[in-house]
Design a protein around this motif. Structure first.
Motif, short mmCIF file in Angstrom:
data_model
loop_
_atom_site.label_atom_id
_atom_site.label_comp_id
_atom_site.label_asym_id
_atom_site.label_seq_id
_atom_site.Cartn_x
_atom_site.Cartn_y
_atom_site.Cartn_z
N VAL A 191 0.81 -1.22 0.00
CA VAL A 191 0.00 0.00 0.00
C VAL A 191 0.84 1.27 0.00
CG1 VAL A 191 -2.02 -1.05 1.07
CG2 VAL A 191 -0.21 -0.14 2.53
N VAL A 192 2.15 1.16 0.22
CA VAL A 192 3.01 2.34 0.19
C VAL A 192 4.26 2.03 -0.63
CG1 VAL A 192 2.21 3.23 2.41
CG2 VAL A 192 4.22 1.74 2.33
N ASP A 193 4.84 3.08 -1.19
CA ASP A 193 6.13 2.98 -1.87
C ASP A 193 7.21 3.11 -0.81
OD1 ASP A 193 8.44 3.25 -3.32
OD2 ASP A 193 7.81 5.02 -4.45
N SER A 194 7.86 2.00 -0.48
CA SER A 194 8.81 2.02 0.64
C SER A 194 10.04 2.86 0.35
CB SER A 194 9.22 0.60 1.00
OG SER A 194 9.99 0.01 -0.04
N ALA A 195 10.29 3.19 -0.92
CA ALA A 195 11.43 4.05 -1.24
C ALA A 195 11.26 5.44 -0.64
CB ALA A 195 11.60 4.15 -2.75
N LEU A 196 10.04 5.82 -0.30
CA LEU A 196 9.78 7.13 0.30
C LEU A 196 10.16 7.18 1.78
CD1 LEU A 196 6.23 7.83 -1.20
CD2 LEU A 196 8.43 8.73 -2.02
N LEU A 197 10.33 6.03 2.42
CA LEU A 197 10.48 5.98 3.87
C LEU A 197 11.93 6.17 4.31
CD1 LEU A 197 8.10 2.96 4.61
CD2 LEU A 197 7.56 5.41 4.51
N ARG A 198 12.09 6.89 5.40
CA ARG A 198 13.42 7.18 5.93
C ARG A 198 14.08 5.93 6.50
NH1 ARG A 198 11.10 11.47 9.67
NH2 ARG A 198 12.20 10.19 11.20
N ASP A 199 15.40 6.00 6.69
CA ASP A 199 16.13 4.85 7.23
C ASP A 199 15.86 4.63 8.72
OD1 ASP A 199 17.27 4.15 4.84
OD2 ASP A 199 19.11 5.29 5.17
N ARG A 223 15.69 -4.17 3.85
CA ARG A 223 16.59 -3.19 4.48
C ARG A 223 16.22 -2.88 5.93
NH1 ARG A 223 15.07 2.67 3.93
NH2 ARG A 223 13.02 2.84 2.94
N ALA A 224 15.29 -3.65 6.49
CA ALA A 224 14.78 -3.37 7.82
C ALA A 224 15.15 -4.45 8.82
CB ALA A 224 13.25 -3.24 7.77
N ALA A 249 14.24 -11.76 -0.41
CA ALA A 249 14.59 -10.50 0.24
C ALA A 249 14.87 -10.67 1.73
CB ALA A 249 13.47 -9.49 0.04
N LEU A 250 14.49 -11.83 2.27
CA LEU A 250 14.52 -12.05 3.71
C LEU A 250 14.73 -13.54 3.94
CD1 LEU A 250 13.82 -10.21 6.27
CD2 LEU A 250 11.51 -11.15 6.11
N THR A 251 15.32 -13.89 5.07
CA THR A 251 15.41 -15.30 5.45
C THR A 251 14.77 -15.48 6.82
OG1 THR A 251 17.50 -15.22 6.69
CG2 THR A 251 17.64 -15.41 4.28
N PRO A 252 14.31 -16.67 7.16
CA PRO A 252 13.75 -16.88 8.50
C PRO A 252 14.71 -16.49 9.61
CG PRO A 252 13.16 -18.71 7.08
CD PRO A 252 14.12 -17.86 6.29
N ALA A 253 16.01 -16.66 9.39
CA ALA A 253 16.99 -16.30 10.41
C ALA A 253 17.05 -14.80 10.67
CB ALA A 253 18.36 -16.81 10.00
N ASP A 254 16.56 -14.00 9.72
CA ASP A 254 16.56 -12.55 9.89
C ASP A 254 15.47 -12.09 10.87
OD1 ASP A 254 18.61 -12.13 7.99
OD2 ASP A 254 17.14 -12.18 6.35
N LEU A 255 14.46 -12.89 11.11
CA LEU A 255 13.31 -12.46 11.90
C LEU A 255 13.65 -12.39 13.39
CD1 LEU A 255 10.60 -14.64 10.12
CD2 LEU A 255 11.15 -12.22 9.69
N VAL A 256 13.20 -11.33 14.03
CA VAL A 256 13.47 -11.11 15.45
C VAL A 256 12.17 -11.31 16.24
CG1 VAL A 256 14.29 -9.48 17.19
CG2 VAL A 256 15.27 -9.44 14.88
N PRO A 257 12.14 -12.23 17.20
CA PRO A 257 10.92 -12.43 17.98
C PRO A 257 10.61 -11.22 18.87
CG PRO A 257 12.36 -14.35 18.14
CD PRO A 257 13.16 -13.25 17.51
N LEU A 258 9.35 -10.89 18.96
CA LEU A 258 8.89 -9.77 19.80
C LEU A 258 9.40 -9.90 21.23
CD1 LEU A 258 6.92 -7.38 20.47
CD2 LEU A 258 5.14 -9.12 20.75
N ARG A 259 9.34 -11.10 21.77
CA ARG A 259 9.77 -11.32 23.15
C ARG A 259 11.20 -10.85 23.36
NH1 ARG A 259 10.60 -17.32 25.79
NH2 ARG A 259 10.60 -16.74 27.99
N ALA A 270 19.42 1.44 15.33
CA ALA A 270 18.72 2.72 15.13
C ALA A 270 18.90 3.27 13.73
CB ALA A 270 19.23 3.74 16.15
N ASP A 271 19.77 2.65 12.92
CA ASP A 271 20.11 3.24 11.62
C ASP A 271 19.47 2.52 10.45
OD1 ASP A 271 21.51 0.90 11.91
OD2 ASP A 271 23.44 1.71 11.22
N ARG A 272 18.44 1.72 10.70
CA ARG A 272 17.71 1.07 9.62
C ARG A 272 16.25 1.00 10.03
NH1 ARG A 272 19.59 -5.19 9.48
NH2 ARG A 272 18.37 -4.99 7.57
N PRO A 273 15.34 0.88 9.06
CA PRO A 273 13.93 0.83 9.43
C PRO A 273 13.63 -0.33 10.39
CG PRO A 273 14.17 1.16 7.06
CD PRO A 273 15.54 0.85 7.60
N LEU A 274 12.68 -0.10 11.27
CA LEU A 274 12.15 -1.16 12.13
C LEU A 274 10.76 -1.49 11.62
CD1 LEU A 274 11.97 -3.01 14.60
CD2 LEU A 274 11.22 -1.01 15.92
#
Length: 298
Positions: A191-199, A223-224, A249-259, A270-274
């Protein structure tokens, strides 16, 4: 047994709902132990059964999804929550499940991003104008001052909110300047063009819980830092994640659990999108419903 209606649920308030989520996770609750939701097909939609158990209570949310309801002027999704004593399994309370979902979903989002929110007033762009869109604004406002909120929708004439049209120059400017972007839609494609979003942007996506539907493009997730409620659940239900993994674009190992984020076990750069992608899990309803019941002595 008590019936706790929408007003009773709302009385807990967004800040207390965020605390209920963070306290549960810091207290040892493991989302990975949650039973998966159970879909049951119906002639005109489906049931979603969402059971969970914790030391203080057990419960189940019964969600109904009726795709034709909006044309009837009725909600597409409705729910009731049954809260039980954990030992006797006696029914303690019936809670308005629709109101509970509206309260707990943004509480989970804000619990995940709280450590990354700047202390200054936030500039927020919200794609959508429904209960989750407004609920996320209210929950963000409960933890930080808001400088500006811009709703982005396909047809501004269909909402009483002050909104701008998706794809317009005003929408682009809101996305470029946003500290927080919330996606709370029924869209099945980005729904959004992610190129518009800040780092340093924080992005929350809550609109889909199907593996073939997404609100965010793979380029953003690539990139997040991507936070999910539970890795196995995300790989089963979160289309934003499933499709980004399928596209490389992503691997399962890249995912960070909320906990891990809430307990501080994993630091969020702090220097990449969350990006926080949630699909809704049963434990979230249970911990917030328990807090609501406690507030009212149920």
């Amino acid at each position: 047994m008590r019936y706790l209606d929408a007003d009773a649920v709302a009385a807990l308030g967004p800040a207390a709902a965020v605390r209920a989520v963070t306290d549960a996770l810091r207290g040892g609750l493991d989302p990975a132990a949650d039973p998966p939701r159970v879909p049951v097909g119906l002639t005109h939609g489906q049931f979603l059964l969402m059971p969970s158990e914790a030391p203080a209570a057990a419960g189940v949310k019964v969600v109904t999804v009726a795709p034709d309801n909006p044309a009837r002027g009725l909600p597409r999704v409705q729910a009731a929550y049954l809260l039980f004593d954990p030992r006797t399994l006696a029914l303690r309370a019936v809670v308005d499940g629709t109101a509970l979902t509206t309260l707990r979903t943004p509480a989970v989002s804000v619990a995940a991003v709280l450590g990354r929110l700047p202390g200054r007033p936030l500039r927020v762009a919200v794609v959508g104008a429904g209960p989750q869109a407004t609920g996320h604004v209210a929950t963000l406002a409960a933890v930080r001052p808001l400088a500006r909120v811009t709703h982005l929708v396909r047809d501004p004439s269909r909402t009483p909110l002050d909104a701008v049209r998706l794809g317009s120059p005003e929408a682009g400017q809101a996305l470029r300047s946003a500290d927080v972007v919330v996606c709370a839609t029924s869209a099945r494609s980005p729904v959004v063009d992610s190129a518009l979003l800040r780092d340093d942007v924080v992005v929350v996506a809550v609109g889909s819980h199907e593996p073939d539907a997404r609100e965010l493009d793979a380029a953003l997730l690539a990139r997040a830092t991507v936070v999910v409620e539970d890795v196995a659940t995300a790989l089963r239900e979160a289309g934003d994640v499933v499709l980004a993994v399928a596209e490389g674009a992503l691997t399962p190992a890249d995912l960070v659990p909320l906990r891990d984020v809430v307990t501080g076990a994993t630091a969020v750069p702090a220097d990449r999108p969350l990006v926080v992608k949630t699909v809704g899990m049963s434990w979230q309803d249970l911990v917030v419903a328990t807090a609501v019941a406690g507030l009212h002595g149920a």
